[in-house]
Design an enzyme around this catalytic site. Structure first.
Site, PDB file in Angstrom:
ATOM      1  N   TRP A  62       0.832  -1.205   0.000  1.00 27.69           N
ATOM      2  CA  TRP A  62       0.000   0.000   0.000  1.00 27.69           C
ATOM      3  C   TRP A  62       0.868   1.257   0.000  1.00 27.69           C
ATOM      4  O   TRP A  62       0.625   2.187  -0.771  1.00 27.69           O
ATOM      5  CB  TRP A  62      -0.929   0.001   1.206  1.00 27.69           C
ATOM      6  CG  TRP A  62      -1.811   1.204   1.291  1.00 27.69           C
ATOM      7  CD1 TRP A  62      -3.028   1.372   0.692  1.00 27.69           C
ATOM      8  CD2 TRP A  62      -1.556   2.420   1.999  1.00 27.69           C
ATOM      9  NE1 TRP A  62      -3.555   2.615   0.993  1.00 27.69           N
ATOM     10  CE2 TRP A  62      -2.666   3.276   1.796  1.00 27.69           C
ATOM     11  CE3 TRP A  62      -0.504   2.872   2.801  1.00 27.69           C
ATOM     12  CZ2 TRP A  62      -2.742   4.552   2.356  1.00 27.69           C
ATOM     13  CZ3 TRP A  62      -0.576   4.138   3.354  1.00 27.69           C
ATOM     14  CH2 TRP A  62      -1.684   4.958   3.133  1.00 27.69           C
ATOM     15  N   ASP A 106      -5.553  -2.581  -1.245  1.00 29.51           N
ATOM     16  CA  ASP A 106      -5.580  -2.828   0.199  1.00 29.51           C
ATOM     17  C   ASP A 106      -6.151  -1.640   0.977  1.00 29.51           C
ATOM     18  O   ASP A 106      -6.318  -1.735   2.195  1.00 29.51           O
ATOM     19  CB  ASP A 106      -4.164  -3.126   0.703  1.00 29.51           C
ATOM     20  CG  ASP A 106      -3.613  -4.418   0.125  1.00 29.51           C
ATOM     21  OD1 ASP A 106      -4.290  -5.457   0.254  1.00 29.51           O
ATOM     22  OD2 ASP A 106      -2.523  -4.392  -0.471  1.00 29.51           O
ATOM     23  N   ASP A 107      -6.447  -0.540   0.295  1.00 23.26           N
ATOM     24  CA  ASP A 107      -6.965   0.648   0.957  1.00 23.26           C
ATOM     25  C   ASP A 107      -8.432   0.438   1.344  1.00 23.26           C
ATOM     26  O   ASP A 107      -9.276   0.131   0.497  1.00 23.26           O
ATOM     27  CB  ASP A 107      -6.833   1.851   0.013  1.00 23.26           C
ATOM     28  CG  ASP A 107      -7.152   3.159   0.698  1.00 23.26           C
ATOM     29  OD1 ASP A 107      -6.217   3.831   1.145  1.00 23.26           O
ATOM     30  OD2 ASP A 107      -8.337   3.516   0.780  1.00 23.26           O
ATOM     31  N   LEU A 108      -8.728   0.629   2.634  1.00 17.83           N
ATOM     32  CA  LEU A 108     -10.075   0.350   3.127  1.00 17.83           C
ATOM     33  C   LEU A 108     -11.122   1.249   2.483  1.00 17.83           C
ATOM     34  O   LEU A 108     -12.200   0.784   2.089  1.00 17.83           O
ATOM     35  CB  LEU A 108     -10.110   0.518   4.650  1.00 17.83           C
ATOM     36  CG  LEU A 108     -11.475   0.298   5.315  1.00 17.83           C
ATOM     37  CD1 LEU A 108     -11.994  -1.108   5.057  1.00 17.83           C
ATOM     38  CD2 LEU A 108     -11.374   0.563   6.815  1.00 17.83           C
ATOM     39  N   TRP A 147     -11.874   7.427  -3.943  1.00 18.25           N
ATOM     40  CA  TRP A 147     -11.714   8.206  -2.708  1.00 18.25           C
ATOM     41  C   TRP A 147     -12.684   9.384  -2.696  1.00 18.25           C
ATOM     42  O   TRP A 147     -13.281   9.701  -1.678  1.00 18.25           O
ATOM     43  CB  TRP A 147     -10.279   8.715  -2.562  1.00 18.25           C
ATOM     44  CG  TRP A 147      -9.315   7.701  -2.030  1.00 18.25           C
ATOM     45  CD1 TRP A 147      -9.458   6.925  -0.912  1.00 18.25           C
ATOM     46  CD2 TRP A 147      -8.046   7.341  -2.595  1.00 18.25           C
ATOM     47  NE1 TRP A 147      -8.355   6.114  -0.747  1.00 18.25           N
ATOM     48  CE2 TRP A 147      -7.475   6.346  -1.759  1.00 18.25           C
ATOM     49  CE3 TRP A 147      -7.327   7.765  -3.710  1.00 18.25           C
ATOM     50  CZ2 TRP A 147      -6.224   5.779  -2.010  1.00 18.25           C
ATOM     51  CZ3 TRP A 147      -6.081   7.203  -3.958  1.00 18.25           C
ATOM     52  CH2 TRP A 147      -5.547   6.217  -3.125  1.00 18.25           C
TER      53      TRP A 147
END
Length: 214
Positions: A145, A164-166, A206
Site C-alpha cells: 500500500w 488494500d486501501d479500506l 476516494w
C-alpha cells in the site's frame, strides 16, 4: 552511494483526471453515473525522495495533526533530511521528537539501505511499476500500500490501484452495489478493465467515498 539524479515528477493533473474519467465512463456504467453526480476529484501531489519516505514512516498509525507536529520537530532536529543525518542523530533525540522506537528502527534501516546503495529514493522514477514496488517493499516498515501510494502521488504513475486501501474497498462496494466491501483480490478483479486509467479510478473512488449520494 546516493543518486545525484533529481526526479522529474509526472503529476496526474486535472486534465488527465477528466480525460481518464471520460474514458472510464465509456466502459463502466457505474462510473459514468457517479461521475455525472459528483464530478471529478482534485489532483493530489506529494513530495518525492528520501524525505518523503521519512514522512511516510512518521505518519504511520497516527493522526494527520500528530504526524505534522512530529514531522516539524524531526525536521528542526535534523535540518536537511538526508540519510547521513538520520544515521548520525541519536535514537533518543528522535524519540523525544515524537517517533516511536519502531519507527526510528525503520528510518535508520531505510537510511542504511540508501547509503549502501540497495535503495535509491531519488532514482525510483527510473524504474518500472513492478520494480518500484519491489524496491520499496524490501524496506522494513513499508508494504505494498505504501509503495502504491508513493507511485500515485509522488511519481504520478497512471495505472496504479491500491486495493488494500479500506476506503477504496468500501467505495467500490457501494459503487457496484455489493452487499459488503470486496477483498483486495476481488477489488482488483472488478476494476481490471479500468486499465490504463486505474490511478484515476482510484482517485475517483476516494472522491466517491467522501461525497457519494446516500
Amino acid at each position: 552511494m546516493q543518486s545525484s539524479h533529481t526526479p522529474e515528477v509526472n503529476v496526474i493533473d486535472k486534465i488527465q483526471i477528466v480525460q481518464g474519467l471520460e474514458a472510464l465512463s465509456e466502459i463502466d456504467a457505474e462510473i459514468a453515473e457517479a461521475y455525472a453526480l459528483i464530478g471529478a476529484p482534485e489532483p493530489r501531489v506529494r513530495p518525492t525522495g528520501f524525505s518523503a519516505f521519512l514522512s511516510i514512516i512518521i505518519g504511520q498509525q497516527v493522526s494527520t495533526e500528530a504526524a505534522n507536529a512530529i514531522r516539524g520537530r524531526v525536521e528542526a532536529l535534523l535540518g536537511d533530511i538526508t540519510a547521513e543525518r538520520v544515521i548520525a542523530v541519536e535514537d533518543q533525540a528522535l524519540r523525544e521528537a515524537g517517533m516511536s522506537f519502531r519507527k526510528i528502527e525503520y528510518a535508520k534501516g531505510m537510511a542504511e539501505a540508501q547509503l549502501a546503495g540497495t535503495f535509491d529514493a531519488e532514482g525510483l522514477d527510473q524504474l518500472t511499476d513492478a520494480e518500484v514496488i519491489e524496491s520499496i517493499t524490501a524496506l522494513r516498515g513499508f508494504g505494498r500500500w505504501s509503495a502504491e501510494i508513493y507511485m500515485m502521488f509522488s511519481l504520478g504513475r497512471q495505472d496504479v490501484f491500491p486495493a488494500d486501501d479500506l476506503a477504496i474497498q468500501v467505495a467500490l462496494g457501494r459503487l457496484k452495489g455489493l452487499e459488503k466491501k470486496p477483498t483486495p483480490k476481488q477489488a482488483r478483479d472488478l476494476i481490471e478493465h479500468w486499465a490504463p486509467w486505474r490511478s484515476v479510478g482510484s482517485l475517483f473512488l476516494w472522491h466517491y467515498y467522501r461525497g457519494a449520494p446516500s
